[in-house]
Design a protein around this motif. Structure first.
Motif, PDB file in Angstrom:
ATOM      1  N   LYS A   1       0.831  -1.207   0.000  1.00  0.00           N
ATOM      2  CA  LYS A   1       0.000   0.000   0.000  1.00  0.00           C
ATOM      3  C   LYS A   1       0.866   1.257   0.000  1.00  0.00           C
ATOM      4  N   PHE A   2       2.148   1.087   0.344  1.00  0.00           N
ATOM      5  CA  PHE A   2       3.051   2.232   0.386  1.00  0.00           C
ATOM      6  C   PHE A   2       3.505   2.661  -1.006  1.00  0.00           C
ATOM      7  N   THR A   3       3.376   1.790  -1.984  1.00  0.00           N
ATOM      8  CA  THR A   3       3.711   2.160  -3.356  1.00  0.00           C
ATOM      9  C   THR A   3       2.461   2.335  -4.214  1.00  0.00           C
ATOM     10  N   GLU A   4       1.360   1.697  -3.834  1.00  0.00           N
ATOM     11  CA  GLU A   4       0.135   1.808  -4.620  1.00  0.00           C
ATOM     12  C   GLU A   4      -0.606   3.111  -4.339  1.00  0.00           C
ATOM     13  N   ASP A   5      -0.305   3.755  -3.226  1.00  0.00           N
ATOM     14  CA  ASP A   5      -0.809   5.097  -2.948  1.00  0.00           C
ATOM     15  C   ASP A   5       0.197   6.085  -3.545  1.00  0.00           C
ATOM     16  N   PRO A   6      -0.189   6.854  -4.573  1.00  0.00           N
ATOM     17  CA  PRO A   6       0.762   7.755  -5.246  1.00  0.00           C
ATOM     18  C   PRO A   6       1.421   8.760  -4.307  1.00  0.00           C
ATOM     19  N   GLU A   7       0.665   9.260  -3.329  1.00  0.00           N
ATOM     20  CA  GLU A   7       1.225  10.250  -2.411  1.00  0.00           C
ATOM     21  C   GLU A   7       2.325   9.643  -1.537  1.00  0.00           C
ATOM     22  N   LEU A   8       2.126   8.407  -1.094  1.00  0.00           N
ATOM     23  CA  LEU A   8       3.166   7.738  -0.307  1.00  0.00           C
ATOM     24  C   LEU A   8       4.327   7.305  -1.190  1.00  0.00           C
ATOM     25  N   ALA A   9       4.004   6.888  -2.417  1.00  0.00           N
ATOM     26  CA  ALA A   9       5.042   6.427  -3.337  1.00  0.00           C
ATOM     27  C   ALA A   9       6.063   7.523  -3.613  1.00  0.00           C
ATOM     28  N   LYS A  10       5.584   8.738  -3.823  1.00  0.00           N
ATOM     29  CA  LYS A  10       6.509   9.830  -4.150  1.00  0.00           C
ATOM     30  C   LYS A  10       7.272  10.322  -2.925  1.00  0.00           C
ATOM     31  N   ARG A  11       6.898   9.838  -1.766  1.00  0.00           N
ATOM     32  CA  ARG A  11       7.600  10.190  -0.536  1.00  0.00           C
ATOM     33  C   ARG A  11       8.470   9.048  -0.022  1.00  0.00           C
ATOM     34  N   GLY A  12       8.823   8.129  -0.916  1.00  0.00           N
ATOM     35  CA  GLY A  12       9.730   7.050  -0.539  1.00  0.00           C
ATOM     36  C   GLY A  12       9.036   5.776  -0.118  1.00  0.00           C
ATOM     37  N   GLY A  13       7.815   5.568  -0.584  1.00  0.00           N
ATOM     38  CA  GLY A  13       7.074   4.373  -0.216  1.00  0.00           C
ATOM     39  C   GLY A  13       7.759   3.082  -0.613  1.00  0.00           C
ATOM     40  N   ASP A  14       8.549   3.126  -1.689  1.00  0.00           N
ATOM     41  CA  ASP A  14       9.219   1.906  -2.146  1.00  0.00           C
ATOM     42  C   ASP A  14      10.340   1.462  -1.202  1.00  0.00           C
ATOM     43  N   GLN A  15      10.708   2.309  -0.254  1.00  0.00           N
ATOM     44  CA  GLN A  15      11.787   1.981   0.678  1.00  0.00           C
ATOM     45  C   GLN A  15      11.281   1.606   2.075  1.00  0.00           C
ATOM     46  N   VAL A  16       9.941   1.542   2.249  1.00  0.00           N
ATOM     47  CA  VAL A  16       9.390   1.305   3.582  1.00  0.00           C
ATOM     48  C   VAL A  16       9.795  -0.063   4.125  1.00  0.00           C
ATOM     49  N   TYR A  17       9.675  -1.111   3.297  1.00  0.00           N
ATOM     50  CA  TYR A  17      10.007  -2.443   3.787  1.00  0.00           C
ATOM     51  C   TYR A  17      11.505  -2.573   4.088  1.00  0.00           C
ATOM     52  N   ARG A  18      12.319  -1.894   3.311  1.00  0.00           N
ATOM     53  CA  ARG A  18      13.755  -1.892   3.601  1.00  0.00           C
ATOM     54  C   ARG A  18      14.012  -1.236   4.964  1.00  0.00           C
ATOM     55  N   LYS A  19      13.337  -0.107   5.215  1.00  0.00           N
ATOM     56  CA  LYS A  19      13.471   0.555   6.512  1.00  0.00           C
ATOM     57  C   LYS A  19      12.956  -0.344   7.636  1.00  0.00           C
ATOM     58  N   TRP A  20      11.861  -1.049   7.364  1.00  0.00           N
ATOM     59  CA  TRP A  20      11.298  -1.973   8.340  1.00  0.00           C
ATOM     60  C   TRP A  20      12.353  -3.012   8.749  1.00  0.00           C
ATOM     61  N   LEU A  21      13.022  -3.569   7.748  1.00  0.00           N
ATOM     62  CA  LEU A  21      14.053  -4.566   8.035  1.00  0.00           C
ATOM     63  C   LEU A  21      15.227  -3.955   8.789  1.00  0.00           C
ATOM     64  N   LEU A  22      15.697  -2.809   8.324  1.00  0.00           N
ATOM     65  CA  LEU A  22      16.822  -2.158   8.981  1.00  0.00           C
ATOM     66  C   LEU A  22      16.511  -1.859  10.450  1.00  0.00           C
ATOM     67  N   ASN A  23      15.271  -1.442  10.712  1.00  0.00           N
ATOM     68  CA  ASN A  23      14.875  -1.115  12.076  1.00  0.00           C
ATOM     69  C   ASN A  23      14.690  -2.359  12.946  1.00  0.00           C
ATOM     70  N   SER A  24      14.632  -3.535  12.321  1.00  0.00           N
ATOM     71  CA  SER A  24      14.419  -4.766  13.082  1.00  0.00           C
ATOM     72  C   SER A  24      15.723  -5.429  13.531  1.00  0.00           C
ATOM     73  N   PHE A  25      16.843  -5.024  12.930  1.00  0.00           N
ATOM     74  CA  PHE A  25      18.131  -5.601  13.318  1.00  0.00           C
ATOM     75  C   PHE A  25      18.541  -5.101  14.709  1.00  0.00           C
ATOM     76  N   ASP A  26      19.219  -5.988  15.452  1.00  0.00           N
ATOM     77  CA  ASP A  26      19.718  -5.638  16.794  1.00  0.00           C
ATOM     78  C   ASP A  26      18.601  -5.292  17.776  1.00  0.00           C
ATOM     79  N   LYS A  27      17.396  -5.786  17.526  1.00  0.00           N
ATOM     80  CA  LYS A  27      16.278  -5.544  18.429  1.00  0.00           C
ATOM     81  C   LYS A  27      15.912  -6.846  19.149  1.00  0.00           C
ATOM     82  N   SER A  28      15.891  -6.810  20.462  1.00  0.00           N
ATOM     83  CA  SER A  28      15.659  -8.030  21.241  1.00  0.00           C
ATOM     84  C   SER A  28      14.259  -8.583  21.049  1.00  0.00           C
ATOM     85  N   GLU A  29      13.325  -7.745  20.653  1.00  0.00           N
ATOM     86  CA  GLU A  29      11.948  -8.211  20.465  1.00  0.00           C
ATOM     87  C   GLU A  29      11.686  -8.746  19.061  1.00  0.00           C
TER      88      GLU A  29
END
Length: 246
Positions: free
Chosen positions: A119-147
């Motif tokens: 939905k982050f790329t299929e919504d044009p407003e989110l897409a132009k604000r970097g929606g295609d990188q959301v899952y990458r950020k999700w993964l990066l934010n999950s590293f080194d996290k105990s939970e």
């Protein structure tokens, strides 16, 4: 995260990560039952304070659908299918799968994370604000996290060919993201990853596995049915933009 509940019909809260990442004030409204006119009027007042609101209509409730369509410019961005699998009995963990807590950054994980539906790329407003990188950020934010926990699958050369990111909440194992290398898409790696996580969840005393996916992602829907999950919900996700403020 600030959370407000209106008469147990609506959960409304700020989306702090989205606000920072997309650069627009963002919030989420979860409609948990058919709203009364008073509920709806109060919610519309809240909407005015934000540039972007994600509205989740639990179980695609028709009354709420009608009010959203009549009184707002929101559009249907996603239909989220929720699955649950009850965990019963011991499960043998596949030998080629390892499970890691607080995994250090792994660039192979990021490389094979190719998600076609978002939905982050299929919504044009989110897409132009970097929606295609959301899952990458999700993964990066999950590293080194105990939970956060990763189930990793490797081939005979030791190269990563699949992963399953998951966490634990309320006596349940929650699958967040799963990906398999395109070179091994038909090799049963996804099933092995799921079985490994099911085994780990059973050892932790969890009663069920929960996961959600998009209605258009037929591959994921078929996969979760294959591994024994049952559909328990079908939630509409609307995106509302207050265009004058964007």
């Amino acid at each position: 995260m600030k959370e407000e509940i209106t008469d147990k019909a609506v959960t409304f809260y700020d989306l702090e990560w989205d606000t920072e990442y997309f650069g627009v004030t963002s919030a989420k409204a979860i409609l948990k039952r058919p709203l009364t006119l008073n509920d709806w009027d109060e919610l519309k007042t809240r909407f005015r304070d934000y540039q972007f609101i994600s509205i989740v209509n639990h179980n695609s409730e028709p009354i709420n659908t009608q009010m959203i369509g009549k009184d707002t410019s929101a559009f249907l961005a996603d239909v989220n299918i929720q699955f649950v699998k009850k965990i019963e009995g011991p499960h043998k963990k596949p030998k080629n799968i390892t499970v890691h807590q607080s995994l250090k950054r792994n660039d192979q994980v990021i490389e094979i994370a190719d998600f076609q539906f978002s939905k982050f790329t299929e919504d044009p407003e989110l897409a132009k604000r970097g929606g295609d990188q959301v899952y990458r950020k999700w993964l990066l934010n999950s590293f080194d996290k105990s939970e956060k926990f990763y189930a990793l699958s490797k081939d005979e050369n030791g190269d990563l060919n699949g992963f399953l990111l998951h966490s634990y909440s309320d006596n349940a194992c929650v699958i967040e993201l799963i990906a398999v290398s395109q070179n091994f898409a038909k090799g049963g790696i996804g099933t092995s990853l799921f079985k490994a996580v099911e085994s780990e969840a059973h050892q932790r005393g969890c009663g069920e596995i929960r996961v959600g996916t998009q209605v258009r992602n037929m591959g994921a829907i078929n996969f979760y049915n294959k591994v024994g999950c049952k559909q328990v919900g079908c939630h509409q996700v609307y995106h509302l933009w207050n265009k004058a403020d964007v």
